[in-house]
Enzyme design. Structure first.
Site, PDB file in Angstrom:
ATOM      1  N   LYS A 124     -20.877  -7.924   0.297  1.00 16.15           N
ATOM      2  CA  LYS A 124     -19.969  -7.335  -0.691  1.00 16.15           C
ATOM      3  C   LYS A 124     -19.571  -8.362  -1.749  1.00 16.15           C
ATOM      4  O   LYS A 124     -19.470  -8.037  -2.940  1.00 16.15           O
ATOM      5  CB  LYS A 124     -18.743  -6.744   0.013  1.00 16.15           C
ATOM      6  CG  LYS A 124     -19.075  -5.490   0.820  1.00 16.15           C
ATOM      7  CD  LYS A 124     -17.859  -4.797   1.408  1.00 16.15           C
ATOM      8  CE  LYS A 124     -17.308  -5.461   2.638  1.00 16.15           C
ATOM      9  NZ  LYS A 124     -16.323  -4.615   3.352  1.00 16.15           N
ATOM     10  N   ALA A 144      -9.343  11.139   4.080  1.00 18.49           N
ATOM     11  CA  ALA A 144     -10.767  11.014   4.359  1.00 18.49           C
ATOM     12  C   ALA A 144     -11.595  11.815   3.369  1.00 18.49           C
ATOM     13  O   ALA A 144     -11.275  12.958   3.055  1.00 18.49           O
ATOM     14  CB  ALA A 144     -11.065  11.469   5.787  1.00 18.49           C
ATOM     15  N   GLY A 179     -15.133   4.131   3.757  1.00 16.78           N
ATOM     16  CA  GLY A 179     -14.211   5.203   4.121  1.00 16.78           C
ATOM     17  C   GLY A 179     -14.550   5.833   5.452  1.00 16.78           C
ATOM     18  O   GLY A 179     -15.656   5.696   5.980  1.00 16.78           O
ATOM     19  N   ASP A 180     -13.551   6.510   6.002  1.00 11.44           N
ATOM     20  CA  ASP A 180     -13.730   7.228   7.268  1.00 11.44           C
ATOM     21  C   ASP A 180     -14.217   8.638   6.982  1.00 11.44           C
ATOM     22  O   ASP A 180     -13.696   9.319   6.103  1.00 11.44           O
ATOM     23  CB  ASP A 180     -12.411   7.288   8.039  1.00 11.44           C
ATOM     24  CG  ASP A 180     -11.906   5.905   8.424  1.00 11.44           C
ATOM     25  OD1 ASP A 180     -12.751   5.058   8.756  1.00 11.44           O
ATOM     26  OD2 ASP A 180     -10.685   5.683   8.364  1.00 11.44           O
ATOM     27  N   GLN A 202      -7.835  -5.155   7.351  1.00 14.19           N
ATOM     28  CA  GLN A 202      -7.200  -4.055   8.054  1.00 14.19           C
ATOM     29  C   GLN A 202      -6.144  -4.645   8.989  1.00 14.19           C
ATOM     30  O   GLN A 202      -6.064  -5.865   9.156  1.00 14.19           O
ATOM     31  CB  GLN A 202      -8.240  -3.245   8.828  1.00 14.19           C
ATOM     32  CG  GLN A 202      -9.285  -2.595   7.953  1.00 14.19           C
ATOM     33  CD  GLN A 202      -8.743  -1.412   7.150  1.00 14.19           C
ATOM     34  OE1 GLN A 202      -7.536  -1.193   7.084  1.00 14.19           O
ATOM     35  NE2 GLN A 202      -9.631  -0.656   6.544  1.00 14.19           N
ATOM     36  N   HIS A 248      -7.811   3.014  -4.422  1.00 15.00           N
ATOM     37  CA  HIS A 248      -8.790   3.114  -3.342  1.00 15.00           C
ATOM     38  C   HIS A 248      -9.910   4.050  -3.788  1.00 15.00           C
ATOM     39  O   HIS A 248      -9.665   5.080  -4.426  1.00 15.00           O
ATOM     40  CB  HIS A 248      -8.146   3.694  -2.082  1.00 15.00           C
ATOM     41  CG  HIS A 248      -7.254   2.740  -1.365  1.00 15.00           C
ATOM     42  ND1 HIS A 248      -7.229   2.630   0.009  1.00 15.00           N
ATOM     43  CD2 HIS A 248      -6.344   1.848  -1.825  1.00 15.00           C
ATOM     44  CE1 HIS A 248      -6.338   1.721   0.368  1.00 15.00           C
ATOM     45  NE2 HIS A 248      -5.787   1.231  -0.734  1.00 15.00           N
ATOM     46  N   ALA A 270     -20.202   0.034   1.494  1.00 15.06           N
ATOM     47  CA  ALA A 270     -19.250  -0.481   0.507  1.00 15.06           C
ATOM     48  C   ALA A 270     -19.899  -1.430  -0.479  1.00 15.06           C
ATOM     49  O   ALA A 270     -19.498  -1.472  -1.654  1.00 15.06           O
ATOM     50  CB  ALA A 270     -18.091  -1.172   1.221  1.00 15.06           C
ATOM     51  N   THR A 289      -3.919   4.799  -1.719  1.00 17.54           N
ATOM     52  CA  THR A 289      -4.965   5.324  -0.852  1.00 17.54           C
ATOM     53  C   THR A 289      -4.995   6.848  -0.913  1.00 17.54           C
ATOM     54  O   THR A 289      -4.181   7.475  -1.583  1.00 17.54           O
ATOM     55  CB  THR A 289      -4.753   4.853   0.593  1.00 17.54           C
ATOM     56  OG1 THR A 289      -5.860   5.261   1.397  1.00 17.54           O
ATOM     57  CG2 THR A 289      -3.458   5.418   1.174  1.00 17.54           C
ATOM     58  N   GLU A 321       0.837  -1.189   0.000  1.00 18.86           N
ATOM     59  CA  GLU A 321       0.000   0.000   0.000  1.00 18.86           C
ATOM     60  C   GLU A 321       0.878   1.247   0.000  1.00 18.86           C
ATOM     61  O   GLU A 321       1.857   1.327   0.741  1.00 18.86           O
ATOM     62  CB  GLU A 321      -0.926   0.042   1.219  1.00 18.86           C
ATOM     63  CG  GLU A 321      -1.812   1.289   1.235  1.00 18.86           C
ATOM     64  CD  GLU A 321      -2.802   1.307   2.384  1.00 18.86           C
ATOM     65  OE1 GLU A 321      -3.823   0.609   2.278  1.00 18.86           O
ATOM     66  OE2 GLU A 321      -2.540   2.001   3.381  1.00 18.86           O
TER      67      GLU A 321
END
Length: 300
Positions: A169, A46, A103-104, A180, A72, A119, A43, A12
């Site tokens: 999903k 936010a 997402g946050d 995560q 992402h 998602a 990525t 990542e």
């Protein structure tokens, strides 16, 4: 003859925060490129706070390297029309892999404030856009990844609910999942067992963070709602030098990744934080077998 399979390898990255960070990031990219990963994920902040920088990095990866980027994409705070526009930009620019995330939410933005709240809805939207572009994609298919949680999602009422979400999903078109961060090997094995019992069939790739920074462990543990082992954190804090601290962290990360692979993990996804030294040290110690280099001409 059954084709031989090899563990997947991926990293990542995130876009450079400023002009000064561009050089070090590209030094890392070139070092990681040499390991021939299956993909690298890109990525952003936010609610897409630095999305343009991410898109620029994706463009450069596609045009200046041999790497296959996984973009992402988060739905929080975005309208359906905005998301369609972004998906079309990604596909039009050559991206063929998307990691679909809720997402946050940043301060002042509610998680469900957009048209696409979850998602699984984002996965469905990507498939809808893809279906309109089959000619441009040469009748190909976009690879869609999603997140999985080895420990309970901070916003989830239970780990059982997390599995229901993962199953949903998959049902609408996800191809694989990346976990995560987690700090205990049993967390990954329990996740896989729960998922399999529920009927999840997509591969679940363990996302592993090089555990070389006590500060980073504490921060990510807090964000993810995961307890960090106090004894291990103390070992990092008490290390006599940076070299010793890195050695302790790399050894612990290798042990975690190897345990996941022994449990049948399809590969390893390394969260690099745009730093290659610890990630490559983990990879070297893992001795992850990679497929031989073979050009298209050699196989025809």
């Amino acid at each position: 003859m059954t084709p031989r399979t090899y563990p997947a390898l991926s990293y990542e990255l995130y876009p450079p925060r400023n002009a000064k960070a561009v050089g070090p990031l590209w030094a890392t990219i070139r070092r990681l490129e040499a390991t021939r990963p299956d993909f690298v994920s890109v990525t952003y902040g936010a609610a897409g706070s630095n999305r343009e920088a991410a898109i620029d990095l994706l463009r450069r990866l596609l045009t200046e390297t041999t790497l296959k980027p996984l973009a992402h994409l988060t739905s929080v705070g975005s309208s359906r029309a905005e998301l369609v526009g972004i998906i079309e930009r990604l596909l039009g620019g050559g991206v063929r892999g998307i990691l679909a995330l809720r997402g946050d939410a940043p301060d002042g933005v509610e998680p469900g404030s957009g048209d696409v709240e979850h998602a699984d809805e984002l996965v469905r939207l990507i498939r809808d856009v893809e279906a309109q572009r089959t000619a441009q994609l040469a009748a190909g298919r976009v690879s869609i990844g999603v997140a999985a949680y080895a420990t309970r999602h901070p916003d989830s009422p239970s780990i059982e609910r997390d599995i229901e979400v993962l199953l949903a999903k998959e049902a609408v078109g996800a191809d694989f999942a990346i976990t995560q961060v987690f700090f205990h090997a049993s967390d990954y094995s329990k996740l896989v067992s729960r998922a399999e019992r529920a009927g999840v069939t997509i591969p679940i790739i363990p996302g592993v963070m090089p555990m070389t920074s006590s500060r980073r462990l504490t921060k990510l543990g807090s964000l993810a709602g995961i307890d960090v082992d106090d004894a291990f954190r103390a070992r990092l804090d008490d290390a006599a030098s940076d070299e010793e601290r890195r050695s302790i962290g790399v050894a612990a990360t290798v042990e975690l990744a190897r345990a996941a692979l022994d449990e049948g993990a399809p590969g390893v996804h390394l969260y690099t934080f745009n730093e290659h030294a610890a990630a490559l040290a983990v990879l070297d110690a893992l001795e992850l077998e990679r497929p031989p280099e073979a050009g298209l001409a050699a196989s025809m």
